[in-house]
Design a protein around this motif. Structure first.
Motif, PDB file in Angstrom:
ATOM      1  N   GLY A 105      38.076 -30.053  -1.027  1.00 28.55           N
ATOM      2  CA  GLY A 105      37.479 -29.199   0.012  1.00 28.55           C
ATOM      3  C   GLY A 105      37.154 -27.813  -0.511  1.00 28.55           C
ATOM      4  N   TYR A 106      38.108 -27.226  -1.253  1.00 34.85           N
ATOM      5  CA  TYR A 106      37.872 -25.893  -1.826  1.00 34.85           C
ATOM      6  C   TYR A 106      36.730 -25.930  -2.849  1.00 34.85           C
ATOM      7  N   ASP A 107      36.722 -26.972  -3.694  1.00 34.03           N
ATOM      8  CA  ASP A 107      35.647 -27.093  -4.698  1.00 34.03           C
ATOM      9  C   ASP A 107      34.287 -27.239  -4.023  1.00 34.03           C
ATOM     10  N   SER A 108      34.233 -28.054  -2.973  1.00 31.24           N
ATOM     11  CA  SER A 108      32.966 -28.235  -2.245  1.00 31.24           C
ATOM     12  C   SER A 108      32.490 -26.917  -1.661  1.00 31.24           C
ATOM     13  N   LEU A 109      33.431 -26.152  -1.101  1.00 33.96           N
ATOM     14  CA  LEU A 109      33.084 -24.848  -0.522  1.00 33.96           C
ATOM     15  C   LEU A 109      32.598 -23.891  -1.597  1.00 33.96           C
ATOM     16  N   MET A 110      33.249 -23.940  -2.770  1.00 31.12           N
ATOM     17  CA  MET A 110      32.828 -23.077  -3.884  1.00 31.12           C
ATOM     18  C   MET A 110      31.439 -23.452  -4.380  1.00 31.12           C
ATOM     19  N   TYR A 111      31.186 -24.757  -4.512  1.00 29.05           N
ATOM     20  CA  TYR A 111      29.865 -25.207  -4.981  1.00 29.05           C
ATOM     21  C   TYR A 111      28.771 -24.832  -3.972  1.00 29.05           C
ATOM     22  N   CYS A 112      29.063 -25.018  -2.688  1.00 26.83           N
ATOM     23  CA  CYS A 112      28.079 -24.672  -1.650  1.00 26.83           C
ATOM     24  C   CYS A 112      27.801 -23.170  -1.640  1.00 26.83           C
ATOM     25  N   SER A 113      28.865 -22.373  -1.812  1.00 26.77           N
ATOM     26  CA  SER A 113      28.704 -20.916  -1.851  1.00 26.77           C
ATOM     27  C   SER A 113      27.884 -20.501  -3.058  1.00 26.77           C
ATOM     28  N   SER A 114      28.173 -21.126  -4.222  1.00 25.09           N
ATOM     29  CA  SER A 114      27.417 -20.809  -5.446  1.00 25.09           C
ATOM     30  C   SER A 114      25.952 -21.199  -5.289  1.00 25.09           C
ATOM     31  N   LEU A 115      25.712 -22.370  -4.676  1.00 21.75           N
ATOM     32  CA  LEU A 115      24.336 -22.812  -4.445  1.00 21.75           C
ATOM     33  C   LEU A 115      23.607 -21.867  -3.502  1.00 21.75           C
ATOM     34  N   LEU A 116      24.297 -21.410  -2.465  1.00 21.17           N
ATOM     35  CA  LEU A 116      23.706 -20.455  -1.525  1.00 21.17           C
ATOM     36  C   LEU A 116      23.363 -19.150  -2.226  1.00 21.17           C
ATOM     37  N   LEU A 117      24.264 -18.689  -3.095  1.00 19.52           N
ATOM     38  CA  LEU A 117      23.998 -17.467  -3.868  1.00 19.52           C
ATOM     39  C   LEU A 117      22.789 -17.652  -4.775  1.00 19.52           C
ATOM     40  N   LEU A 118      22.734 -18.801  -5.454  1.00 21.20           N
ATOM     41  CA  LEU A 118      21.614 -19.069  -6.360  1.00 21.20           C
ATOM     42  C   LEU A 118      20.292 -19.098  -5.615  1.00 21.20           C
ATOM     43  N   ILE A 119      20.267 -19.795  -4.475  1.00 20.48           N
ATOM     44  CA  ILE A 119      19.035 -19.879  -3.683  1.00 20.48           C
ATOM     45  C   ILE A 119      18.613 -18.491  -3.198  1.00 20.48           C
ATOM     46  N   SER A 120      19.583 -17.692  -2.740  1.00 11.73           N
ATOM     47  CA  SER A 120      19.283 -16.346  -2.240  1.00 11.73           C
ATOM     48  C   SER A 120      18.734 -15.462  -3.352  1.00 11.73           C
ATOM     49  N   ILE A 121      19.372 -15.541  -4.534  1.00  9.60           N
ATOM     50  CA  ILE A 121      18.910 -14.733  -5.671  1.00  9.60           C
ATOM     51  C   ILE A 121      17.520 -15.167  -6.107  1.00  9.60           C
ATOM     52  N   LEU A 122      17.277 -16.489  -6.145  1.00  9.78           N
ATOM     53  CA  LEU A 122      15.948 -16.985  -6.514  1.00  9.78           C
ATOM     54  C   LEU A 122      14.889 -16.532  -5.517  1.00  9.78           C
ATOM     55  N   CYS A 123      15.251 -16.518  -4.230  1.00  9.34           N
ATOM     56  CA  CYS A 123      14.317 -16.033  -3.193  1.00  9.34           C
ATOM     57  C   CYS A 123      13.957 -14.572  -3.438  1.00  9.34           C
ATOM     58  N   ILE A 124      14.979 -13.779  -3.782  1.00  9.73           N
ATOM     59  CA  ILE A 124      14.734 -12.356  -4.054  1.00  9.73           C
ATOM     60  C   ILE A 124      13.854 -12.198  -5.292  1.00  9.73           C
ATOM     61  N   VAL A 125      14.159 -12.993  -6.336  1.00 11.50           N
ATOM     62  CA  VAL A 125      13.377 -12.910  -7.576  1.00 11.50           C
ATOM     63  C   VAL A 125      11.919 -13.303  -7.337  1.00 11.50           C
ATOM     64  N   PHE A 126      11.716 -14.445  -6.638  1.00 14.65           N
ATOM     65  CA  PHE A 126      10.346 -14.904  -6.364  1.00 14.65           C
ATOM     66  C   PHE A 126       9.603 -13.909  -5.473  1.00 14.65           C
ATOM     67  N   LYS A 127      10.318 -13.341  -4.507  1.00 14.75           N
ATOM     68  CA  LYS A 127       9.713 -12.347  -3.629  1.00 14.75           C
ATOM     69  C   LYS A 127       9.298 -11.111  -4.419  1.00 14.75           C
ATOM     70  N   SER A 128      10.176 -10.700  -5.340  1.00 15.39           N
ATOM     71  CA  SER A 128       9.881  -9.542  -6.184  1.00 15.39           C
ATOM     72  C   SER A 128       8.689  -9.816  -7.096  1.00 15.39           C
ATOM     73  N   ILE A 129       8.664 -11.027  -7.686  1.00 13.91           N
ATOM     74  CA  ILE A 129       7.535 -11.396  -8.564  1.00 13.91           C
ATOM     75  C   ILE A 129       6.232 -11.420  -7.777  1.00 13.91           C
ATOM     76  N   LYS A 130       6.302 -11.977  -6.565  1.00  8.41           N
ATOM     77  CA  LYS A 130       5.111 -12.040  -5.716  1.00  8.41           C
ATOM     78  C   LYS A 130       4.601 -10.649  -5.383  1.00  8.41           C
TER      79      LYS A 130
END
Length: 364
Positions: free
Chosen positions: A135-160
């Protein structure tokens, strides 16, 4: 950046997701590490129970037996939601107390039963550890994925945003250069118009007035080119504007399947070259027809501009620049722009002028 813009940036959807992801990830790591330490303690406690079971007899102190009651408190996080596990723990504690008072075969029988119960209890705790860790690992992976998606959104938005700013700058620079290049021609025509008006030469005054009017119309059309349009469409619009203003017939042949996929910087330079060339043709060539061709040759891209005017040679142009106070930099500008693209250019005088440009290894 003012306070309002800073607050808006800090509390954008992407940043809120990042905050949430960081908090969730931090709590997951903290509680997983804490749970791991607790499970290590429980493992040690189970070993102690086995040792105690092997040594227990009627001489065991009451203090040792009373310490067994603390087991309920230690295992409370697991037994709170699992009544069967709580009953099993109560049974283990009860058997320990019974064994201390028992003797002979009865004591041995209780000891064997206790060993089995302790091992079974330990297995169930281990299963809960695995489930909780997952359960903890799943929560950590989901949190990391959410962080990655958010950072990628910021990067793509900045590039755009950067691409939009760059595109606007390119358009502004392009329009300024067009204006500056054509301004020289208009200024010369107006100066000639003023001179011949003072000389009362109506024929030449009318000629230079018409030339200046054509230049201004062409300038307005060039400044309204939408550089976000398809590249081939832009070229056709430029030729139509040129033909309508100067009454010089234009033709275009496109034998390139990669014309619209050329890098934007190359497209901009080709537009500049074409505008410079058409402006020179209108002022100096005395041509009645212009032909523009785009072709692919292996990995090379070829671009030619031909007219049926009086033609010129580079040698004659050099002599003119030496003798004339008004320098003519159109050809030099074309050469510099072609060089910036990594290409080559030839000026062919063949009863008119052909400008042949080759950009090597640009098609992939």
């Amino acid at each position: 950046m003012n306070l309002k813009s800073l607050i808006k940036k800090l509390f954008s959807i992407e940043m809120i997701l990042i905050y949430f992801g960081l908090i969730t990830l931090s709590f997951s790591i903290y509680y997983k590490n804490r749970a791991s330490r607790l499970f290590a303690e429980y493992e040690h406690e189970a070993v102690n129970l086995i040792i105690l079971n092997n040594r227990l007899d009627n001489k065991t102190s009451a203090k040792t037996l009373s310490a067994l009651d603390s087991l309920k408190e230690k295992y409370y996080p697991f037994t709170y939601f699992d009544f069967s596990l709580e009953e099993e723990l109560d049974k283990i504690i009860s058997l320990f107390k019974n064994q201390a008072a028992a003797q002979g075969e009865e004591g041995l029988k209780i000891q064997q039963e206790l060993s089995s119960l302790i091992l079974d209890f330990q297995d169930k705790i281990s299963q809960k550890e695995i489930t909780l860790s997952f359960g903890y690992d799943s929560l950590m992976y989901c949190s990391s994925l959410l962080l990655l998606i958010s950072i990628l959104c910021i990067v793509f938005k900045s590039i755009k945003q950067k691409n939009q700013i760059k595109h606007i700058q390119l358009r502004t620079d392009e329009q300024q250069k067009i204006s500056r290049n054509l301004h020289d021609g208009v200024a010369q025509d107006l100066a000639a118009l003023k001179f011949y008006l003072e000389q009362d030469d109506k024929e030449k005054s009318d000629f230079y007035a018409n030339q200046a009017l054509k230049e201004v119309r062409y300038l307005i059309g060039a400044l309204h080119i939408d550089l976000s349009e398809d590249f081939e469409k832009i070229i056709r619009q430029m030729l139509q504007t040129f033909e309508s203003n100067y009454k010089i017939k234009t033709e275009i042949f496109v034998a390139s399947s990669h014309i619209s996929s050329l890098p934007q910087t190359v497209q901009i330079e080709i537009i500049r070259i074409l505008q410079e060339s058409l402006s020179n043709i209108a002022r100096h060539a005395k041509a009645s027809q212009v032909c523009v061709k785009f072709t692919d040759v292996a990995q090379d891209f070829k671009f030619t501009i031909s007219d049926n005017g009086i033609g010129f040679t580079l040698e004659a142009l050099d002599e003119l620049n030496k003798s004339d106070s008004k320098k003519h930099y159109g050809i030099q500008n074309i050469q510099e722009r072609v060089k910036a693209m990594g290409g080559t250019v030839e000026f062919v005088n063949n009863g008119g002028t052909t400008i042949a440009i080759t950009i090597k290894n640009i098609i992939h």
